[in-house]
Structures are given as C-alpha cells and as structure tokens.
Motif scaffolding. Structure first.
Motif, PDB file in Angstrom:
ATOM      1  N   LEU A  29       0.766  -1.070  -0.030  1.00 34.53           N
ATOM      2  CA  LEU A  29       0.174  -0.263   0.104  1.00 34.53           C
ATOM      3  C   LEU A  29       0.864   1.128  -0.256  1.00 34.53           C
ATOM      4  O   LEU A  29       0.296   2.368  -0.323  1.00 34.53           O
ATOM      5  CB  LEU A  29      -0.895  -0.041   1.198  1.00 34.53           C
ATOM      6  N   GLN A  30       2.197   1.247   0.303  1.00 37.78           N
ATOM      7  CA  GLN A  30       3.003   2.308   0.217  1.00 37.78           C
ATOM      8  C   GLN A  30       3.827   2.233  -1.111  1.00 37.78           C
ATOM      9  O   GLN A  30       4.388   3.360  -1.370  1.00 37.78           O
ATOM     10  CB  GLN A  30       4.206   2.141   1.324  1.00 37.78           C
ATOM     11  N   SER A  31       3.572   1.458  -1.903  1.00 36.82           N
ATOM     12  CA  SER A  31       4.229   1.383  -3.266  1.00 36.82           C
ATOM     13  C   SER A  31       3.791   2.266  -4.279  1.00 36.82           C
ATOM     14  O   SER A  31       2.920   2.508  -4.196  1.00 36.82           O
ATOM     15  CB  SER A  31       4.346  -0.009  -3.520  1.00 36.82           C
ATOM     16  N   GLU A  32       4.697   2.477  -5.093  1.00 32.67           N
ATOM     17  CA  GLU A  32       4.290   3.480  -6.156  1.00 32.67           C
ATOM     18  C   GLU A  32       3.119   3.019  -7.233  1.00 32.67           C
ATOM     19  O   GLU A  32       2.145   3.650  -7.606  1.00 32.67           O
ATOM     20  CB  GLU A  32       5.381   3.803  -7.115  1.00 32.67           C
ATOM     21  N   PRO A  33       3.106   1.766  -7.322  1.00 33.28           N
ATOM     22  CA  PRO A  33       1.959   1.225  -8.203  1.00 33.28           C
ATOM     23  C   PRO A  33       0.651   1.573  -7.613  1.00 33.28           C
ATOM     24  O   PRO A  33      -0.317   1.573  -8.171  1.00 33.28           O
ATOM     25  CB  PRO A  33       2.382  -0.246  -8.536  1.00 33.28           C
ATOM     26  N   PHE A  34       0.475   1.412  -6.159  1.00 32.80           N
ATOM     27  CA  PHE A  34      -0.705   1.562  -5.551  1.00 32.80           C
ATOM     28  C   PHE A  34      -0.955   2.884  -5.546  1.00 32.80           C
ATOM     29  O   PHE A  34      -2.089   3.315  -5.693  1.00 32.80           O
ATOM     30  CB  PHE A  34      -0.636   0.902  -4.033  1.00 32.80           C
ATOM     31  N   ARG A  35       0.049   3.547  -5.116  1.00 36.00           N
ATOM     32  CA  ARG A  35      -0.189   5.073  -5.142  1.00 36.00           C
ATOM     33  C   ARG A  35      -0.670   5.719  -6.487  1.00 36.00           C
ATOM     34  O   ARG A  35      -1.631   6.642  -6.467  1.00 36.00           O
ATOM     35  CB  ARG A  35       0.933   5.890  -4.817  1.00 36.00           C
ATOM     36  N   ALA A  36      -0.228   5.176  -7.522  1.00 34.75           N
ATOM     37  CA  ALA A  36      -0.793   5.824  -8.718  1.00 34.75           C
ATOM     38  C   ALA A  36      -2.144   5.329  -8.924  1.00 34.75           C
ATOM     39  O   ALA A  36      -2.955   6.101  -9.369  1.00 34.75           O
ATOM     40  CB  ALA A  36       0.189   4.878  -9.903  1.00 34.75           C
ATOM     41  N   GLN A  37      -2.542   4.262  -8.239  1.00 35.92           N
ATOM     42  CA  GLN A  37      -4.116   3.859  -8.635  1.00 35.92           C
ATOM     43  C   GLN A  37      -4.775   4.815  -7.950  1.00 35.92           C
ATOM     44  O   GLN A  37      -6.108   5.542  -8.187  1.00 35.92           O
ATOM     45  CB  GLN A  37      -4.234   2.504  -8.165  1.00 35.92           C
ATOM     46  N   LEU A  38      -4.150   5.435  -6.615  1.00 35.09           N
ATOM     47  CA  LEU A  38      -5.066   6.024  -5.801  1.00 35.09           C
ATOM     48  C   LEU A  38      -5.293   7.534  -6.430  1.00 35.09           C
ATOM     49  O   LEU A  38      -6.037   8.339  -6.587  1.00 35.09           O
ATOM     50  CB  LEU A  38      -4.304   6.573  -4.343  1.00 35.09           C
ATOM     51  N   ARG A  39      -3.877   7.986  -7.030  1.00 34.87           N
ATOM     52  CA  ARG A  39      -3.898   9.227  -7.769  1.00 34.87           C
ATOM     53  C   ARG A  39      -4.803   9.469  -8.913  1.00 34.87           C
ATOM     54  O   ARG A  39      -5.489  10.446  -9.200  1.00 34.87           O
ATOM     55  CB  ARG A  39      -2.405   9.671  -8.063  1.00 34.87           C
ATOM     56  N   ALA A  40      -5.113   8.345  -9.599  1.00 37.12           N
ATOM     57  CA  ALA A  40      -5.959   8.352 -10.773  1.00 37.12           C
ATOM     58  C   ALA A  40      -7.493   8.476 -10.133  1.00 37.12           C
ATOM     59  O   ALA A  40      -8.194   8.913 -11.192  1.00 37.12           O
ATOM     60  CB  ALA A  40      -5.714   6.984 -11.722  1.00 37.12           C
ATOM     61  N   ARG A  41      -7.614   8.153  -9.063  1.00 33.89           N
ATOM     62  CA  ARG A  41      -9.193   8.442  -8.667  1.00 33.89           C
ATOM     63  C   ARG A  41      -9.517   9.255  -7.536  1.00 33.89           C
ATOM     64  O   ARG A  41     -10.602   9.686  -7.573  1.00 33.89           O
ATOM     65  CB  ARG A  41      -9.426   6.919  -7.922  1.00 33.89           C
ATOM     66  N   GLU A  42      -8.522  10.071  -7.230  1.00 40.42           N
ATOM     67  CA  GLU A  42      -8.565  10.958  -5.746  1.00 40.42           C
ATOM     68  C   GLU A  42      -9.400  12.342  -6.412  1.00 40.42           C
ATOM     69  O   GLU A  42      -9.958  12.908  -5.573  1.00 40.42           O
ATOM     70  CB  GLU A  42      -7.440  11.399  -5.069  1.00 40.42           C
ATOM     71  N   ASN A  43      -9.520  12.516  -7.711  1.00 40.09           N
ATOM     72  CA  ASN A  43      -9.935  13.790  -8.020  1.00 40.09           C
ATOM     73  C   ASN A  43     -11.352  13.614  -9.007  1.00 40.09           C
ATOM     74  O   ASN A  43     -11.637  14.524  -9.719  1.00 40.09           O
ATOM     75  CB  ASN A  43      -8.996  14.638  -8.629  1.00 40.09           C
ATOM     76  N   GLU A  44     -11.915  12.373  -8.817  1.00 39.09           N
ATOM     77  CA  GLU A  44     -13.022  12.193  -9.706  1.00 39.09           C
ATOM     78  C   GLU A  44     -14.212  12.951  -9.179  1.00 39.09           C
ATOM     79  O   GLU A  44     -15.259  12.924 -10.077  1.00 39.09           O
ATOM     80  CB  GLU A  44     -13.274  10.586  -9.856  1.00 39.09           C
ATOM     81  N   SER A  45     -14.360  13.277  -8.025  1.00 33.96           N
ATOM     82  CA  SER A  45     -15.335  13.953  -7.386  1.00 33.96           C
ATOM     83  C   SER A  45     -15.171  15.486  -7.726  1.00 33.96           C
ATOM     84  O   SER A  45     -13.984  15.952  -7.697  1.00 33.96           O
ATOM     85  CB  SER A  45     -15.869  13.634  -6.136  1.00 33.96           C
ATOM     86  N   ASP A  46     -16.254  16.451  -7.310  1.00 30.43           N
ATOM     87  CA  ASP A  46     -15.781  17.763  -7.290  1.00 30.43           C
ATOM     88  C   ASP A  46     -15.600  18.331  -5.836  1.00 30.43           C
ATOM     89  O   ASP A  46     -15.741  19.428  -5.607  1.00 30.43           O
ATOM     90  CB  ASP A  46     -17.158  18.614  -7.979  1.00 30.43           C
ATOM     91  N   MET A  47     -15.376  17.430  -4.824  1.00 29.72           N
ATOM     92  CA  MET A  47     -15.190  17.870  -3.459  1.00 29.72           C
ATOM     93  C   MET A  47     -13.771  17.534  -3.150  1.00 29.72           C
ATOM     94  O   MET A  47     -12.962  17.544  -4.129  1.00 29.72           O
ATOM     95  CB  MET A  47     -16.047  16.683  -2.500  1.00 29.72           C
ATOM     96  N   ALA A  48     -13.291  17.648  -2.190  1.00 29.81           N
ATOM     97  CA  ALA A  48     -11.898  17.492  -1.578  1.00 29.81           C
ATOM     98  C   ALA A  48     -11.555  16.033  -2.286  1.00 29.81           C
ATOM     99  O   ALA A  48     -12.209  15.140  -2.497  1.00 29.81           O
ATOM    100  CB  ALA A  48     -11.466  17.586   0.171  1.00 29.81           C
ATOM    101  N   ALA A  49      -9.950  15.945  -2.313  1.00 26.66           N
ATOM    102  CA  ALA A  49      -9.341  14.548  -2.688  1.00 26.66           C
ATOM    103  C   ALA A  49      -9.782  13.527  -2.074  1.00 26.66           C
ATOM    104  O   ALA A  49     -10.091  13.700  -0.816  1.00 26.66           O
ATOM    105  CB  ALA A  49      -7.923  14.888  -2.543  1.00 26.66           C
ATOM    106  N   TYR A  50     -10.660  12.479  -2.769  1.00 32.24           N
ATOM    107  CA  TYR A  50     -11.360  11.297  -2.101  1.00 32.24           C
ATOM    108  C   TYR A  50     -11.438  10.121  -2.995  1.00 32.24           C
ATOM    109  O   TYR A  50     -11.581  10.335  -3.980  1.00 32.24           O
ATOM    110  CB  TYR A  50     -12.835  12.038  -1.906  1.00 32.24           C
ATOM    111  N   VAL A  51     -10.980   9.124  -2.217  1.00 31.45           N
ATOM    112  CA  VAL A  51     -11.367   7.994  -2.924  1.00 31.45           C
ATOM    113  C   VAL A  51     -12.066   6.927  -2.081  1.00 31.45           C
ATOM    114  O   VAL A  51     -12.015   6.648  -1.233  1.00 31.45           O
ATOM    115  CB  VAL A  51      -9.742   7.080  -3.158  1.00 31.45           C
ATOM    116  N   SER A  52     -13.421   6.690  -2.601  1.00 29.55           N
ATOM    117  CA  SER A  52     -14.396   6.028  -1.985  1.00 29.55           C
ATOM    118  C   SER A  52     -14.218   4.776  -1.478  1.00 29.55           C
ATOM    119  O   SER A  52     -13.364   4.199  -2.215  1.00 29.55           O
ATOM    120  CB  SER A  52     -15.837   6.312  -2.422  1.00 29.55           C
TER     121      SER A  52
END
Length: 386
Positions: free
Chosen positions: A125-148
């Motif tokens: 969960l600290q690895s770059e491949p996992f972080r890249a997945q989070l980054r790709a999803r964290e701005n999909e809503s119009d609220m603060a950075a969020y991965v549901s």
C-alpha cells in the motif's frame, strides 16, 4: 507480475481481505462524545511515518463506541487515509489499543495471513503502483481529494506467493524500521528545541506583537505546467503536500496554514520551497531572531485560537499581527539559536534520510515482485543505505 494481480472486491469475496472505513451519518461520534479517555478515533492526522499515533489521537467515549458499526480496528490492520489527505499508510502493531477508523480512513485487513501477509500488505500500500491507482481516482468528484470505499474495492493488489511476500516484507520492513526511528528522533529533537525556547522566553524574554517579529505573506497558486514532480517541496494548509520542478520559490522558513481546521497550523520548511495560496509564509523583522527561532515563536503563538467560526473559517492576518507573543531577548537569543539550530538541523537530516529511504523502498518493491531483483541483492542494497 500481471499473473499475481487481484482485484480487491474479488479478494473480499474469497474471504481473504476486508476493506472497511469508519462510520458516516447517524452512527458517527458526536462532538460531545470526544474526551481524553476512551477508544482512539483515527484520522489522517493520527498517522505519521507508518505509525498510528494512538496516544495523541482523539478518544470517543463508551456511548459513541457502542454505536459504531464500521471501521472497528484490530492489530495488524493497515490503515489508509482516503479523504482530504489521500494515501497516508500506517500499520497497527500487535500491541495496538482499541481503535476505530474515522470516515477519513480505511482499514485493510488480511483475513488469511497464509494468503496475504499483513506486513507485505502494508508494504504494497506504500508502493508507487498502488499510489498511482489512488492518484488516478482521488479527483473524480468535485469535493476534496477522495477515494471512496467503492473505488478502493476496484483497486488491484499484487499477491505473489507467500514466501515472496515474506521475503519482501522482511527487506522493506528494515527500511520502514529505520524510517520510524528517524520519525522518533525528529520528534525528540523538536521537543527539546521547544523546551529550550519556552524556558528562555519565560526566564529572559519580552512581550511584543507578532507583527513586530514577522509578517505573514500569502502563498501563490502553482501553475499547471509546474505541477509535475520534482525536487522543490510544495507546502499548503496541511504542511508539505508534494513536490514540483519549477526553479521558482516563494519562500524559505516557517509556513502557516490558514484554512478550515488547519488554520494556524505551523510547519518548518528547512529549504527553499513553494507555498501555495492556502498557506502563509513569513518575512522576518527582528534581525537577531533566526528562522528557526521565528518558527518556535509562531508555534507558541497558538494562532488557531484566532480562527473565526464563519462558514469558511480562516486565519485573519491583521488579528495575527496584533497577537501578543513572548520572545527571547537579544541577550540570550544567540546562544539559544545555536542550540536550537543544532537540534532542528538534526531533525531535518533525519527527515531527508527518511525521504531517501522511502524512495529506495518504492524502487525496490516492484523489482522484488517482478523477480528482477533477488532478495539477497536487495538486502545488500538496504544494508549499504542504512
């Protein structure tokens, strides 16, 4: 490595993994249910250097705990922040006290350590491949950075054979141990510096307005072309929020957050950085006060008390400039500065070493999982680094 990719929802269906966040809505603890004792309520701010800060976390009473239905933590859980501050990861050790996750955090729990080793899960969960997945999803809503939670269950996890997992977690665990030791050293050094400053200001200090010591200056928005990763740290209202590659810098020295619950928050920026428009930076006025001592002045000022309760709370610069602070006198400042600077320099060195070790960890993980790097070779690299 692709053959070892598994979707989180499939792992949950197989009874191997459980991913769950804290209670929302009517089951969430109420303001009156927080106190000094009880069950730790873990937010993103309670995660640092891979550790869960149980002691300093807010506590909920028995009434609130009895109402909680989700996010009830357990030893060996991996905690992930997924709202506001996305991507912080911490590990709950065997001796963890009772805790629950807030709606900002999710626990990832291995239900079968013979399939997913908990320490390996923490490393992944600290690895770059996992972080890249989070980054790709964290701005999909119009609220603060969020991965549901729904989106987290769509993520993929690399699950190699158990012997590979344990070899990887053994190598990377040593790096994480050194990073955790550096975090503790940083805290000790800063606490010693604070104690020296407090004693000197109380015994031989003077009262003045903060505006006589520093001016608070607004940061600047970072242009889109400059937002790619680089070597210049970027600071915002929650402290360091990333890196960029622009040669331009807004300031060097203490940084003050100004928005929401973080208003009045102070961070030490030891080298040139960019301060975005959700934060202040400082301009020094007293020629005998170093940036290090100015940082301690700002910390002791407790500027968060000046934040109003409007719909969009923030720190009023004019009120902050008029705020009374106590500072060391010109007579004692030079000796105090020498002692404080040595402590804060050591703290900064530990933080820089931790960053280098974290980058090494992120580089080793995909190489180990792919088999391109043998464990014995990774151990040698790690020994040389540590």
């Amino acid at each position: 490595m692709a053959k070892w990719q598994r979707i989180v929802s499939d792992l949950e269906s197989d009874g191997v993994l459980l991913v769950q966040d804290g209670n929302h809505g009517e089951y969430r603890p109420r303001p009156t249910e927080f106190g000094e004792n009880g069950t730790a309520f873990i937010r993103a701010a309670d995660m640092k250097g891979g550790r869960v800060l149980f002691e300093s976390a807010q506590k909920i009473n028995e009434i609130a705990r009895a109402r909680v239905r989700k996010g009830i933590g357990a030893p060996y859980d991996v905690i992930l922040s997924h709202k506001g501050t996305v991507g912080k990861v911490a590990f709950a050790p065997a001796a963890s006290p009772p805790f629950v996750c807030s709606p900002q955090t999710t626990f990832w729990r291995s239900l079968n350590p013979e399939v997913i080793d908990p320490l390996y899960l923490y490393a992944f969960l600290q690895s770059e491949p996992f972080r890249a997945q989070l980054r790709a999803r964290e701005n999909e809503s119009d609220m603060a950075a969020y991965v549901s939670l729904t989106e987290q269950r769509r993520l993929s996890v690399t699950v190699p054979p158990l012997e590979i997992q344990r070899a990887i977690s053994g190598v990377l665990g040593a790096l994480d141990g050194k990073i955790a030791a550096n975090e503790r050293l940083t805290e000790v050094a800063l606490n010693l510096a604070r104690a020296l400053y407090s004693e000197a200001s109380a015994q031989d200090g003077e009262s003045t307005e903060l505006g006589d010591v520093v001016s608070l200056r607004y940061g600047k928005a970072l242009r889109e072309p400059d937002r790619c990763p680089g070597a210049v740290p970027v600071y915002g209202c929650t402290g360091q929020v990333g890196w960029h590659d622009s040669a331009l810098t807004a300031c060097a020295g203490p940084v003050v957050g100004r928005k929401g619950a973080n208003a009045g928050w102070i961070s030490w920026a030891p080298r040139p950085c960019w301060v975005i428009d959700t934060a202040f930076f400082v301009e020094l006025h007293k020629d005998y006060l170093s940036p290090e001592l100015a940082f301690l002045v700002l910390e002791s000022a407790q500027l968060s008390a000046l934040v109003g309760d409007s719909a969009v709370p923030g720190l009023n610069r004019e009120a902050a400039h008029r705020h009374s602070v106590r500072i060391p006198s010109r007579l004692v400042a030079p000796e105090l500065d020498n002692r404080v600077r040595a402590l804060m320099t050591r703290s900064t060195q530990a933080q820089e070493e931790s960053r280098a070790l974290a980058m090494l960890r992120d580089a080793l993980l995909p190489q180990l999982m792919s088999g391109k790097l043998r464990v014995r070779d990774a151990e040698k690299i790690m020994e040389d680094a540590v």
